[in-house]
Write a protein that holds these residues in place. Structure first.
Motif, mmCIF file in Angstrom:
data_model
loop_
_atom_site.group_PDB
_atom_site.id
_atom_site.type_symbol
_atom_site.label_atom_id
_atom_site.label_comp_id
_atom_site.label_asym_id
_atom_site.label_seq_id
_atom_site.Cartn_x
_atom_site.Cartn_y
_atom_site.Cartn_z
ATOM 1 N N ARG A 150 -2.111 -4.533 -7.000
ATOM 2 C CA ARG A 150 -0.658 -4.547 -6.837
ATOM 3 C C ARG A 150 0.032 -3.935 -8.047
ATOM 4 N N ILE A 151 -0.447 -4.277 -9.257
ATOM 5 C CA ILE A 151 0.151 -3.727 -10.468
ATOM 6 C C ILE A 151 -0.041 -2.215 -10.532
ATOM 7 N N THR A 152 -1.242 -1.759 -10.164
ATOM 8 C CA THR A 152 -1.518 -0.320 -10.176
ATOM 9 C C THR A 152 -0.616 0.409 -9.186
ATOM 10 N N THR A 153 -0.431 -0.173 -8.002
ATOM 11 C CA THR A 153 0.442 0.445 -6.997
ATOM 12 C C THR A 153 1.879 0.532 -7.500
ATOM 13 N N GLU A 154 2.352 -0.519 -8.146
ATOM 14 C CA GLU A 154 3.715 -0.498 -8.675
ATOM 15 C C GLU A 154 3.872 0.559 -9.766
ATOM 16 N N ARG B 76 -8.549 -8.896 -8.626
ATOM 17 C CA ARG B 76 -8.588 -7.550 -8.044
ATOM 18 C C ARG B 76 -7.315 -7.257 -7.251
ATOM 19 N N ALA B 77 -6.859 -8.245 -6.463
ATOM 20 C CA ALA B 77 -5.635 -8.035 -5.689
ATOM 21 C C ALA B 77 -4.433 -7.876 -6.608
ATOM 22 N N ARG B 78 -4.402 -8.671 -7.669
ATOM 23 C CA ARG B 78 -3.288 -8.574 -8.621
ATOM 24 C C ARG B 78 -3.305 -7.228 -9.335
ATOM 25 N N THR C 210 -3.290 -12.459 1.056
ATOM 26 C CA THR C 210 -2.335 -12.144 0.000
ATOM 27 C C THR C 210 -2.697 -12.881 -1.275
ATOM 28 N N GLU C 211 -2.049 -12.494 -2.379
ATOM 29 C CA GLU C 211 -2.308 -13.161 -3.659
ATOM 30 C C GLU C 211 -1.966 -14.644 -3.584
ATOM 31 N N LYS C 212 -0.870 -14.971 -2.924
ATOM 32 C CA LYS C 212 -0.454 -16.366 -2.828
ATOM 33 C C LYS C 212 -1.465 -17.188 -2.051
ATOM 34 N N GLN C 213 -2.009 -16.643 -0.952
ATOM 35 C CA GLN C 213 -3.015 -17.349 -0.166
ATOM 36 C C GLN C 213 -4.285 -17.581 -0.973
ATOM 37 N N LEU D 261 -13.268 -16.567 -5.739
ATOM 38 C CA LEU D 261 -11.851 -16.431 -5.387
ATOM 39 C C LEU D 261 -11.037 -15.888 -6.559
ATOM 40 N N THR D 262 -11.390 -16.303 -7.763
ATOM 41 C CA THR D 262 -10.679 -15.794 -8.944
ATOM 42 C C THR D 262 -10.887 -14.295 -9.095
ATOM 43 N N LEU D 263 -12.110 -13.828 -8.824
ATOM 44 C CA LEU D 263 -12.384 -12.392 -8.879
ATOM 45 C C LEU D 263 -11.567 -11.646 -7.828
#
Length: 309
Positions: free
Chosen positions: A292-296, A287-289, A30-33, A281-283
């Motif tokens: 998530r934004i695209t899905t929303e 990408r995960a962020r 997840t983004e938090k992890q 990890l930043t990349l």
């Protein structure tokens, strides 16, 4: 199917069912992890960068102490041979019974500096055994003790740990006394294995041989051109103890400078690896962020389109 047959079938199948039920599935982080992993890697980078700066500062002092110890020890090369590179050495010049003294450190995070000494000691002992010679080991440093006990543990007779680095001449004198108490005079030679400092990026594994100052088998005297006011045999014993202490002191200084240079290099490599991991990890986090934004956004647009229809 009877009830008894059904119970037997359930009992036999239950382990497989439980195995399937308890099998863990691995999903995407997840983004938090990912964010927490980035923060922990940054903290590690701060530590390794700080250790690199500390090692660089200590290296300056160790180089100065080594420069002062070199002329203090060079006089002994008039009696004994100069240090020899341990790589590809055959050790055929060593006498029948030797006491090997490898110099390692009590602290880690310094690359392979201790492993090189342990490997060189193991190769020396194995080659001496193949030549029919005897070798005992007195280890200096906790890291070398833990490594050499697994490979040449049967040859280890004594070890010295918690030795203050870079060491002093008083410490070298105390250790030379311990070597003599361990029977150093009963051996044909004392062989010291240590890391020799070349520059901040290079160090070599060397060994030096110190033999007791006794008349040889052919009757030739030691230092025949020198006159002694006191008994010559007693003077040779005192001189041998002094040579051991000066050689130990030089090995301490050389090994301390090599240790700091190796730690500085290791911490620099660790910081570079942390930078690469942070970038990776930043990349992944971006990408995960973005996903998530695209899905929303897709869900909002789809909902709005459904309402309009």
């Amino acid at each position: 199917m009877t009830m008894a047959t059904l119970r037997t079938f359930v009992r036999r199948a239950s382990p497989r069912v439980m195995a399937v039920a308890t099998q863990q599935t691995r999903g995407m982080a997840t983004e938090k992890q990912i964010f927490n992993q980035i923060q922990s890697t940054k903290n590690i980078k701060k530590i390794t960068s700080s250790m690199k700066m500390v090692s660089a500062a200590k290296l300056k002092g160790d180089e100065q102490r080594l420069a002062a110890a070199i002329p203090f020890n060079n006089w002994s090369y008039e009696i004994y041979s100069e240090p020899t590179l341990i790589e590809d050495a055959t050790f055929e010049e060593l006498p029948q019974k030797v006491l090997v003294v490898p110099f390692t450190s009590d602290k880690g995070l310094c690359g392979g500096i201790n492993s090189f000494i342990s490997r060189g000691t193991r190769d020396m002992v194995n080659k001496l055994k193949a030549q029919g010679k005897e070798a005992d080991i007195v280890i200096i440093g906790d890291k070398g003790r833990s490594q050499m006990r697994r490979t040449v543990g049967e040859h280890v007779v004594r070890s010295a740990t918690e030795v203050e680095s870079p060491g002093t001449y008083a410490l070298a004198s105390a250790l030379s006394t311990e070597l003599i108490a361990a029977g150093a005079e009963d051996y044909d030679a004392v062989v010291m294995i240590y890391n020799s400092f070349v520059n901040a990026a290079v160090y070599n594994q060397m060994y030096k041989v110190v033999t007791p100052l006794k008349p040889s088998e052919d009757g030739s005297e030691i230092l025949p051109t020198y006159d002694f006011d006191s008994d010559k045999a007693e003077s040779m014993t005192d001189l041998y103890e002094f040579v051991l202490s000066t050689q130990l002191f030089h090995c301490f200084m050389d090994g301390a400078a090599s240790e700091q240079s190796a730690r500085m290099t290791a911490m620099e490599n660790a910081s570079n690896n942390a930078n690469e991991m942070i970038d990776s990890l930043t990349l992944r986090y971006n990408r995960a962020r973005q996903a998530r934004i695209t899905t929303e956004l897709i869900e909002i647009i789809s909902g709005a389109s459904a309402i309009e229809e």
